[in-house]
Design a protein around this motif. Structure first.
Motif, mmCIF file in Angstrom:
data_model
loop_
_atom_site.group_PDB
_atom_site.id
_atom_site.type_symbol
_atom_site.label_atom_id
_atom_site.label_comp_id
_atom_site.label_asym_id
_atom_site.label_seq_id
_atom_site.Cartn_x
_atom_site.Cartn_y
_atom_site.Cartn_z
ATOM 1 N N LEU A 50 0.819 -1.296 0.136
ATOM 2 C CA LEU A 50 0.005 0.202 -0.017
ATOM 3 C C LEU A 50 1.026 1.348 0.059
ATOM 4 C CD1 LEU A 50 -2.970 -0.666 2.533
ATOM 5 C CD2 LEU A 50 -3.132 -0.021 0.136
ATOM 6 N N ALA A 51 1.809 1.215 0.867
ATOM 7 C CA ALA A 51 2.552 2.252 0.882
ATOM 8 C C ALA A 51 3.483 2.822 -0.431
ATOM 9 C CB ALA A 51 3.698 2.195 2.000
ATOM 10 N N GLU A 52 3.680 1.658 -1.156
ATOM 11 C CA GLU A 52 4.560 1.728 -2.258
ATOM 12 C C GLU A 52 3.476 2.212 -3.450
ATOM 13 O OE1 GLU A 52 6.331 -2.063 -2.663
ATOM 14 O OE2 GLU A 52 8.310 -1.410 -1.494
ATOM 15 N N ALA A 53 2.239 1.927 -3.400
ATOM 16 C CA ALA A 53 1.155 2.447 -4.201
ATOM 17 C C ALA A 53 0.845 3.644 -4.073
ATOM 18 C CB ALA A 53 -0.043 1.298 -4.201
ATOM 19 N N HIS A 54 1.096 4.223 -2.841
ATOM 20 C CA HIS A 54 0.354 5.523 -2.254
ATOM 21 C C HIS A 54 1.759 6.598 -2.182
ATOM 22 C CE1 HIS A 54 -3.625 4.646 -3.086
ATOM 23 N NE2 HIS A 54 -3.447 3.623 -2.571
ATOM 24 N N PRO A 55 2.560 6.965 -3.035
ATOM 25 C CA PRO A 55 3.724 7.604 -2.470
ATOM 26 C C PRO A 55 3.427 9.173 -1.975
ATOM 27 C CG PRO A 55 3.552 7.650 -4.737
ATOM 28 C CD PRO A 55 2.802 6.571 -4.261
#
Lengths: 242, 242
Positions: free
Chosen positions: A193-198
């Protein structure tokens, strides 16, 4: 435009010796989030002139705003005002408007305006006073450095008067979700999730309550739409969260 | 010989955003006083690799001991171990003894040893492990830098295991006296005492309780005889103190 940055400098041996639990930085951190000023560092140092001068110089250059707490009272260990004057290469002396504020306060209460109390009217040249509605002795701002009292209720009152004067940015908003599982079990999904939502930041904070492991997940962003989008995906990923 | 010096580095966005009130530094400050290690600075920074590397380098060079808290869990925002390895120019990888500790812990509890959990066995080369009797994932010491968890009960357990390994000095002792007067009224007498007793330090901490002003006076020294001498004079100067 990125938000302005800030540091907080807490001055006082009583914090470093563990006598007092620091709370002013925690209070101000919450206030800065609301006005869109990004707090980058909190530093606690002792009542030492050279240490205060060096820290004020370093932190005021490296941040848009510097807030200090402690060391502006009437006793011999109150050395912050002189150190801040030195840090900015300014002279310091008793200022007439500050003296008048103190004189009126003590006169109204039938208290003697002693030499020790007069010390609290010593203000670096060119500073702007910060109002103290609690006990009258003012704080002051020199350039981007805002010098306030360490006593919590006075510190909070000074912050309330000071913050509207400063230019903030976009408030940092957050949404959180509590899961009753150890954080390791959700680490992979959270990383994805963190990588998909910088455009948002994802924090994971484990806790134990009544012998059970749990994790608080916090999403933060200065962009409300980005925050809601990221939080919706977080909820979809962990539908058991509350 | 002067006491060894120390700094504490608290790592975590949750402190800078005001979400969490920091308490580990307060706890450790009290423990360091007991073992005669002089805490000179507490610094709080966010979960940013370059910021952690720079702070670890600066604070470990400037102090005899550096203690860190936070960022060694299983999730993507746990980046302290890698940053500390970088700060000391060391490689980092999964270490067999740390892996074995975690494997035994999870096996005993019927928990899966996931990739995320294996992350907690990543230890910089040449480090000494710090025991974690709460949840097994170890902390570690690299040179004079001691890396511990941010969860308070785990941090406290790690400190208990670590401190006996370190060389301390003379414990800082303190005596205090409470006066129900504003601090300005005792400032001159206190300054005279402080000047007469350079072997002790005198702190003055104002407070308000039930609408009355009061002042706590604290004398500190690593020399028990000097402390008692200075405190006896403080009591003689302020016989109304309690």
């Amino acid at each position: 435009m990125p938000n302005p940055t800030a540091a907080i400098l807490i001055i006082g041996d009583e914090i470093l010796t563990g006598r007092t639990r620091e709370g002013n930085a925690w209070f101000l951190a919450q206030e800065l989030v609301k006005v869109g000023i990004d707090l980058r560092q909190i530093r606690v140092i002792g009542d030492d002139h050279a240490t205060i001068v060096a820290a004020v110089r370093e932190l005021s250059v490296a941040h848009d705003q510097l807030f200090t707490s402690g060391g502006i009272g009437p006793t011999h260990d109150d050395i912050t005002a002189d150190a801040v004057a030195d840090a900015f290469g300014r002279t310091i002396g008793v200022r007439e408007d500050a003296r008048a504020i103190l004189a009126a306060h003590y006169a109204a209460r039938g208290l003697e305006f002693t030499e020790a109390r007069l010390r609290m009217a010593r203000i670096p040249e060119g500073a702007t006073l910060i109002d103290n509605p609690v006990s009258s002795a003012p704080g002051f701002s020199v350039e981007n450095c805002h010098v306030m009292a360490g006593v919590p209720n006075i510190f909070q009152a000074m912050v309330a008067g000071l913050l509207p004067r400063l230019t903030g940015g976009a408030p940092l908003r957050s949404r959180s979700l509590q899961l009753m599982v150890p954080e390791a079990t959700i680490a992979d999904a959270l990383r994805a999730l963190a990588e998909a939502h910088p455009e948002a930041s994802f924090g994971s904070y484990p806790f134990v309550t009544e012998g059970r492991y749990g994790t608080n997940l916090v999403v933060r962003s200065t962009d409300p739409a980005a925050l809601e989008g990221a939080f919706a995906e977080l909820q979809a990923t962990f539908p058991e969260g509350q």
